[in-house]
Design a protein around this motif. Structure first.
Motif, mmCIF file in Angstrom:
data_model
loop_
_atom_site.group_PDB
_atom_site.id
_atom_site.type_symbol
_atom_site.label_atom_id
_atom_site.label_comp_id
_atom_site.label_asym_id
_atom_site.label_seq_id
_atom_site.Cartn_x
_atom_site.Cartn_y
_atom_site.Cartn_z
ATOM 1 N N CYS A 67 38.944 34.047 43.368
ATOM 2 C CA CYS A 67 38.855 35.509 43.256
ATOM 3 C C CYS A 67 40.216 36.095 42.920
ATOM 4 O O CYS A 67 40.343 36.987 42.081
ATOM 5 C CB CYS A 67 38.331 36.084 44.580
ATOM 6 S SG CYS A 67 38.625 37.838 44.806
ATOM 7 N N SER A 68 41.261 35.558 43.553
ATOM 8 C CA SER A 68 42.598 36.134 43.362
ATOM 9 C C SER A 68 43.237 35.709 42.048
ATOM 10 O O SER A 68 43.877 36.508 41.374
ATOM 11 C CB SER A 68 43.516 35.718 44.512
ATOM 12 O OG SER A 68 43.017 36.246 45.712
ATOM 13 N N GLY A 91 43.462 35.024 38.358
ATOM 14 C CA GLY A 91 42.677 35.426 37.182
ATOM 15 C C GLY A 91 43.593 35.994 36.131
ATOM 16 O O GLY A 91 44.776 35.623 36.035
ATOM 17 N N ASN A 114 47.119 37.189 36.986
ATOM 18 C CA ASN A 114 48.270 36.286 37.056
ATOM 19 C C ASN A 114 48.771 35.913 35.673
ATOM 20 O O ASN A 114 49.968 35.834 35.447
ATOM 21 C CB ASN A 114 47.877 34.987 37.760
ATOM 22 C CG ASN A 114 47.212 35.227 39.081
ATOM 23 O OD1 ASN A 114 46.142 35.827 39.127
ATOM 24 N ND2 ASN A 114 47.828 34.807 40.150
ATOM 25 N N PHE A 166 46.935 44.011 42.945
ATOM 26 C CA PHE A 166 45.975 43.596 41.924
ATOM 27 C C PHE A 166 45.818 42.079 41.929
ATOM 28 O O PHE A 166 44.710 41.551 41.916
ATOM 29 C CB PHE A 166 46.453 44.072 40.545
ATOM 30 C CG PHE A 166 45.448 43.882 39.452
ATOM 31 C CD1 PHE A 166 44.508 44.863 39.169
ATOM 32 C CD2 PHE A 166 45.424 42.715 38.706
ATOM 33 C CE1 PHE A 166 43.569 44.684 38.161
ATOM 34 C CE2 PHE A 166 44.490 42.521 37.699
ATOM 35 C CZ PHE A 166 43.563 43.514 37.426
ATOM 36 N N LEU A 195 46.532 39.831 44.255
ATOM 37 C CA LEU A 195 45.936 39.237 45.462
ATOM 38 C C LEU A 195 44.498 39.723 45.688
ATOM 39 O O LEU A 195 43.847 39.290 46.623
ATOM 40 C CB LEU A 195 46.786 39.558 46.688
ATOM 41 C CG LEU A 195 48.197 38.952 46.750
ATOM 42 C CD1 LEU A 195 48.918 39.410 48.006
ATOM 43 C CD2 LEU A 195 48.128 37.428 46.717
ATOM 44 N N SER A 196 44.028 40.635 44.865
ATOM 45 C CA SER A 196 42.675 41.212 45.014
ATOM 46 C C SER A 196 42.520 41.954 46.334
ATOM 47 O O SER A 196 41.481 41.876 46.981
ATOM 48 C CB SER A 196 41.579 40.143 44.971
ATOM 49 O OG SER A 196 41.677 39.358 43.847
ATOM 50 N N LEU A 236 40.822 46.865 48.052
ATOM 51 C CA LEU A 236 39.535 47.438 47.666
ATOM 52 C C LEU A 236 38.386 46.833 48.465
ATOM 53 O O LEU A 236 37.231 47.155 48.236
ATOM 54 C CB LEU A 236 39.289 47.266 46.156
ATOM 55 C CG LEU A 236 38.884 45.896 45.626
ATOM 56 C CD1 LEU A 236 38.462 46.014 44.176
ATOM 57 C CD2 LEU A 236 39.953 44.893 45.775
ATOM 58 N N ALA A 244 37.414 43.695 48.549
ATOM 59 C CA ALA A 244 36.758 42.495 48.007
ATOM 60 C C ALA A 244 36.905 41.341 48.984
ATOM 61 O O ALA A 244 35.988 40.539 49.180
ATOM 62 C CB ALA A 244 37.360 42.115 46.661
ATOM 63 N N SER A 266 33.697 38.456 41.835
ATOM 64 C CA SER A 266 33.924 39.105 43.127
ATOM 65 C C SER A 266 33.996 40.625 42.975
ATOM 66 O O SER A 266 33.576 41.357 43.867
ATOM 67 C CB SER A 266 35.171 38.555 43.801
ATOM 68 O OG SER A 266 36.280 38.812 43.018
ATOM 69 N N LEU A 267 34.513 41.091 41.843
ATOM 70 C CA LEU A 267 34.526 42.541 41.614
ATOM 71 C C LEU A 267 33.081 43.056 41.508
ATOM 72 O O LEU A 267 32.709 44.077 42.087
ATOM 73 C CB LEU A 267 35.269 42.861 40.310
ATOM 74 C CG LEU A 267 36.793 42.733 40.352
ATOM 75 C CD1 LEU A 267 37.363 42.624 38.945
ATOM 76 C CD2 LEU A 267 37.401 43.932 41.067
HETATM 77 N N1 PHE Z 1 43.122 39.356 41.407
HETATM 78 C C1 PHE Z 1 42.334 39.273 40.232
HETATM 79 C C2 PHE Z 1 43.230 38.757 39.130
HETATM 80 O O1 PHE Z 1 44.377 38.523 39.353
HETATM 81 C C3 PHE Z 1 41.752 40.614 39.859
HETATM 82 C C4 PHE Z 1 40.962 41.213 40.960
HETATM 83 C C5 PHE Z 1 41.371 42.383 41.557
HETATM 84 C C6 PHE Z 1 39.803 40.579 41.433
HETATM 85 C C7 PHE Z 1 40.672 42.938 42.604
HETATM 86 C C8 PHE Z 1 39.093 41.110 42.492
HETATM 87 C C9 PHE Z 1 39.514 42.287 43.084
HETATM 88 O O2 PHE Z 1 42.827 38.574 38.041
#
Ligand code: PHE
Length: 453
Positions: free
Chosen positions: A25-26, A28, A31, A229, A231-232, A235, A237, A326-327
Motif C-alpha cells: 500500500c505504501s 508505489g 516513491n 503521501f 507512507l499512505s 487519510l 487507509a 487501498s485508496l
Molecule cells: N503511498 C502510496 C504511494 O507512495 C500512495 C498512497 C497514498 C496510497 C495514500 C494509499 C493512501 O504511491
C-alpha cells in the motif's frame, strides 16, 4: 469507549504478509515518481534531510496510531473514529475518504502513464529513441494527447476494479508477496547502473550534499506532504489495514519495517534518477515529467533495453496497483458502511466516479491546460491540495485524537498487545504523538501562512 467492537473475520495470514501488504500500500508511484520529482523541485539534499526527519518523528508515530485505531476497533476510518470518538470525530474519517478520492483522481492518471510506458516498452517503440529531446517529446506528446492518456487511465482503473473483485486478503496478499522483492532487486541494479554513468557525480551531489539556503517554509511543507503521501498516512487507509493485523503482531515493529521499506525504495529511486538525469542533461526540477523522461534514457544505455524497461514498467504498474487498491478500498468501505451499499455496488460506484474525475484531471494537462486554479492545472492542484494540505491536516488531527482524546489504555493495549510486549519506548512515542507531531505540523502551517516571519 471500550476494546474490540466486533471481530473482523478477515485477517492477514501471517506477520510477513501483514508487512508486505502494508508495504504494498505504501510503496508505489509516491516513491518512484513523486519522491524524485518533489525532491528535484525542493532543491535536493536539504529537502531530503527534512523529509527523513518528518518520516521518523511524524510519519512513523502517525502510522502506529492509525494501526492501533484500526486494530482496536476492527473498523475502517469513519467507523473507527465514530466508535472511539463519537459522532463529532467522524468528520476526520470523511476527510480521509474525500482525500482518498481526490488522490485517486490524479494517481490513476500517472498509473495510466506507466501503463502506456509498459506498452511502448513491450512494442519496442521506446528503444528506438536515443535523444533526450525525443524522450521529452514522447512524454509531452502523450500526456497532452486528447484521448490516449484517458484511455490508459481507464484501462488501469478497469484492471484495478477486477483485482478488487478478488477480495482484500486474497488479492492483495498474492500480488504483494511476489512483487516487493522483485521490485527491490531491480531498483538496486538500476541504481548501481546509474551511479556508473559518466557525470553521475553531479546528480549524486544534488541528491546528497545539502544546501540549506534552499530551504523555505514551502519546501518544508512539501517534505511533510511527501512523507505523508509516501507512507499512505493521514487519510485512514492504514486504519483499515490495522483492522486486518493479527492480535499477536507487534504494531511498532510492523510500522518500523514498513517505514524502512518505503523509505529505502524512495531513496534508491533518488539514486537512480538524479545521477542519470545529470548524466543525460535533464533538469532535476522538471516536475512530474522527471522520471518519465529520465528512465528511458537509463534503459537505452543498458544491453537488452527492451527487456529492462518492460520488466520495470510492469513492476511499476503493479506497485501502483497495490496502492490504488487501498485508496479504492477507503472509498468503497465508506460506501458500504455509511450508505449501506453491497460491496459489489460500492466497488462499481467508486470505480466509475473516479474514472470521471481522473479523466478530467488527465485532460487538464492537455486540452484543458488553459484552465488553472491559483496558477496550477487541475492535476497539479489535486496533487498539491491532498499531499500538502489534506494529509498533514488529517495527520495533525489523528495525533490530537490519539494523544489527547482517546483513553490512554486503549492505545497502550494495542501497542503492548495487552501487556504482552514491553513498554519500551512507549512514553517517547506518546510524547511525540501528544506534543512534537501536532506542534510541528501546526507551526509548519502557520509558517506557510506567513505568521512565523
Ligand atoms: N503511498 C502510496 C504511494 O507512495 C500512495 C498512497 C497514498 C496510497 C495514500 C494509499 C493512501 O504511491
Amino acid at each position: 469507549m471500550s476494546g474490540p467492537l466486533n471481530e473482523n473475520p478477515v485477517k492477514f495470514s501471517s506477520k510477513l504478509t501483514t508487512i508486505l501488504v502494508a508495504a504494498g500500500c505504501s510503496v508505489g508511484l509516491g516513491n518512484i515518481w513523486r519522491f524524485p520529482y518533489i525532491t528535484g523541485e525542493g532543491g535536493g539534499a536539504a529537502f531530503v534531510i527534512i523529509y527523513l526527519l518528518c518520516i521518523i518523528f511524524i510519519g512513523h508515530p502517525v502510522m502506529i496510531s492509525e494501526f492501533a485505531l484500526g486494530r482496536a476497533t476492527h473498523r475502517s476510518a469513519v467507523g473507527a473514529y465514530k466508535a472511539l470518538g463519537g459522532r463529532k470525530w467522524s468528520w476526520l474519517g470523511y476527510n480521509g475518504v474525500l482525500t482518498a478520492f481526490i488522490i485517486m483522481g490524479f494517481y490513476y492518471v500517472v498509473a495510466g502513464w506507466t501503463a502506456e510506458y509498459l506498452v511502448v516498452s513491450v512494442s519496442g517503440e521506446l528503444s528506438k529513441y536515443s535523444e533526450v529531446s525525443e524522450y521529452k517529446e514522447l512524454f509531452n506528446g502523450f500526456v497532452s494527447h486528447p484521448w490516449k492518456p484517458v484511455l490508459y487511465t481507464w484501462l488501469f482503473i478497469f484492471v484495478n476494479h477486477l483485482v478488487i473483485h478478488m477480495g482484500v486478503a486474497k488479492g492483495l496478499e498474492r500480488v504483494s508477496k511476489v512483487l516487493m522483492p522483485m521490485l527491490f532487486v531491480i531498483l538496486i541494479v538500476l541504481a548501481v547502473n546509474s551511479l556508473l554513468l559518466p557525470n553521475s557525480w553531479e546528480g549524486l551531489v544534488f541528491f546528497l550534499k545539502p544546501d540549506f539556503s534552499k530551504l523555505s517554509p514551502e519546501v518544508v511543507l512539501m517534505a511533510v506532504g511527501q512523507a505523508f503521501f509516501s507512507l499512505s498516512i493521514g487519510l485512514g487507509a492504514l486504519i483499515a489495514y490495522g483492522s486486518y493485523i493479527p492480535k499477536g503482531a507487534d504494531l511498532r515493529k510492523t510500522a518500523t519495517q514498513v517505514t524502512i521499506l518505503d523509505t529505502s525504495v524512495a531513496f534508491i529511486s533518488g539514486l537512480i534518477i538524479f545521477p542519470a538525469a545529470a548524466s543525460v542533461g535533464i533538469d532535476p526540477g522538471a516536475g512530474p515529467a522527471l522520471v518519465f523522461q529520465t528512465l528511458p534514457a537509463i534503459f537505452n544505455m543498458l544491453p537488452w533495453s527492451m527487456l529492462w524497461s518492460s520488466v520495470f514498467f510492469l513492476l511499476l504498474v503493479i506497485a501502483a496497483l497495490t496502492s490504488t487498491m487501498s485508496l479504492h478500498e477507503v472509498v468503497t468501505v465508506y460506501l458500504m458502511e455509511e450508505w449501506g451499499l453491497p460491496r459489489r455496488i460500492g466497488t462499481y460506484v467508486t470505480s466509475i466516479s473516479v474514472a470521471l474525475l481522473s479523466a478530467v484531471a488527465s485532460l487538464s494537462l492537455g486540452v484543458g491546460s488553459g484552465f488553472t486554479i491559483f496558477g496550477l492545472t487541475l492535476f497539479d492542484a489535486m496533487d498539491y491540495l491532498t499531499a500538502n494540505l489534506m494529509l498533514p491536516i488529517g495527520g495533525l488531527c489523528t495525533c490530537i485524537f490519539v494523544g489527547w482524546w482517546l483513553e490512554r489504555k486503549i492505545f497502550e493495549d494495542q501497542i503492548t498487545n495487552f501487556g504482552e510486549l514491553k513498554r519500551g519506548d512507549l512514553s517517547l512515542m506518546t510524547f511525540l504523538i501528544r506534543y512534537i507531531c501536532p506542534i510541528t505540523l501546526f507551526a509548519m502551517f502557520l509558517d506557510n501562512l506567513g505568521f512565523l516571519g
